[in-house]
Design an enzyme around this catalytic site. Sequence first.
Site, mmCIF file in Angstrom:
data_model
loop_
_atom_site.group_PDB
_atom_site.id
_atom_site.type_symbol
_atom_site.label_atom_id
_atom_site.label_comp_id
_atom_site.label_asym_id
_atom_site.label_seq_id
_atom_site.Cartn_x
_atom_site.Cartn_y
_atom_site.Cartn_z
ATOM 1 N N GLY A 1 -4.574 27.992 141.135
ATOM 2 C CA GLY A 1 -4.950 26.810 141.911
ATOM 3 C C GLY A 1 -3.916 25.725 141.646
ATOM 4 O O GLY A 1 -2.753 26.024 141.341
ATOM 5 N N ASN A 2 -4.330 24.477 141.747
ATOM 6 C CA ASN A 2 -3.377 23.378 141.584
ATOM 7 C C ASN A 2 -2.656 23.434 140.235
ATOM 8 O O ASN A 2 -1.434 23.309 140.168
ATOM 9 C CB ASN A 2 -4.116 22.045 141.744
ATOM 10 C CG ASN A 2 -3.188 20.869 141.546
ATOM 11 O OD1 ASN A 2 -2.171 20.755 142.216
ATOM 12 N ND2 ASN A 2 -3.514 20.003 140.593
ATOM 13 N N LYS B 1 -18.074 13.455 135.117
ATOM 14 C CA LYS B 1 -17.728 14.631 135.921
ATOM 15 C C LYS B 1 -18.791 14.838 136.974
ATOM 16 O O LYS B 1 -19.946 14.445 136.778
ATOM 17 C CB LYS B 1 -17.660 15.879 135.040
ATOM 18 C CG LYS B 1 -16.910 17.044 135.671
ATOM 19 C CD LYS B 1 -15.438 16.888 135.427
ATOM 20 C CE LYS B 1 -14.639 18.086 135.910
ATOM 21 N NZ LYS B 1 -13.321 18.098 135.229
#
Length: 412
Positions: free
Chosen positions: A217-218, A103
């Site tokens: 959001g997405n 990440k």
Amino acid sequence: MAHAFNNALEQLATAAHYTEIHQAVLARLQKPERVIQHSLPIVMDDGTTQVFDAYRVQYNNARGPFKGGVRFHQNVDLNEVKALSFWMAIKTAVVNIPLGGGKGGVVVDPKQLSRAELERVSRAYARAFAPYIGPMQDVPAPDVNTNAQVMAWMMDEYEQVVGHSAPGVVTGKPLELGGSEGRGAATAQGGFYVLQELLQHVGKQANNTSVAIQGFGNAGMHMAQLLETAGYRIAAVSDSGGGVAAADNASLVVADVIQHKNKTGSVVAAPSTTDISSEELLELPVDVLVPAALENQITDTNADRIKASIILELANGPTTPQADVVLHKKGVIVVPDVLANAGGVTVSYFEWVQNQHGYYWSEAEVLDRLLPIMVDAFSDVWNITKTDGVNMRTAAFVLAVSRLEAAMQSRG
Ligand code: GLU
């Protein structure tokens, strides 16, 4: 987010309690393989230079190249990125795709940047981390506040550094640069498939089920669309500005909320809705709660006030280990992030495969391949909850750790 990595280690310890993990494997899973930190000096539009802290944590690659998103957020810190990278290693093992976990993050509030500044930050990130990423090494993707355009800039910058085409260096790219059909909605789509499976197991029907979604959001926005289409009642949604609820027993019109957000930047005050806070949303009397924003939203301070009987974690790390205990006692089913949101990285895997082959699939082919992966992962996890008498998170960790252990042992 000071405790995210401690929370992750606590989840691992809980799993270790229920399954035998070789000491060497456990010891290795308690630390990332590599932590890389860079300062990114960026010339701002006004001519001043600002320096942003940037991270990439490569947690584990026993099962394949490191894989995971890059987050742009003012609250990013190393502890959080470590936790998120660990969860990626678990997640890729839960859905059994041949990738590891990593990440990245940049400490920046992208809402304060112009488009040109955002591009410079994205390119600087790819340039700084170019020696450590690559299609067979570590493959970044979108996460909170990063999107297909950011991936396009990162891919372009990386290709300039290495001097050849390398579309598989990042996933979540625009279609015209080798992105995959279905990647935009994939996180929500995977969560939707898992929820449909779960409802069958607990004997509920979509048209009798109400949902509240924290985060637009997405992941949250696509989830709202998918659930609305399938006949669920969308009781409330929220974003970082606040939330909106539908009238009692009514459903939000998702297209109207999206249009309002596109116009104003937030869902707040969307037509025919009542404003509520993001905290209130979590405690609404709905059947399904979908946290789709940030970590540590459901904690020991609010867990006992949650009224939903199912929590589907589209966000990473929204529930603390203390809250997990409270929710389990109350009989709330928590579908953990490492299963519920794994559709995103699964379609990232498909994108990476397509990039290696230079051969592209239709959206129908992508969905046809995603569905069985999510259904199998759900039933693998569900079966472990029955055999071991544990909650779904612990079951998912038990499953993932056994797969990680097998890979680590085979390598010797
Ligand atoms: N950021 C997403 C996640 O947390 C997607 C990662 C990816 O596609 O590599 O799962």
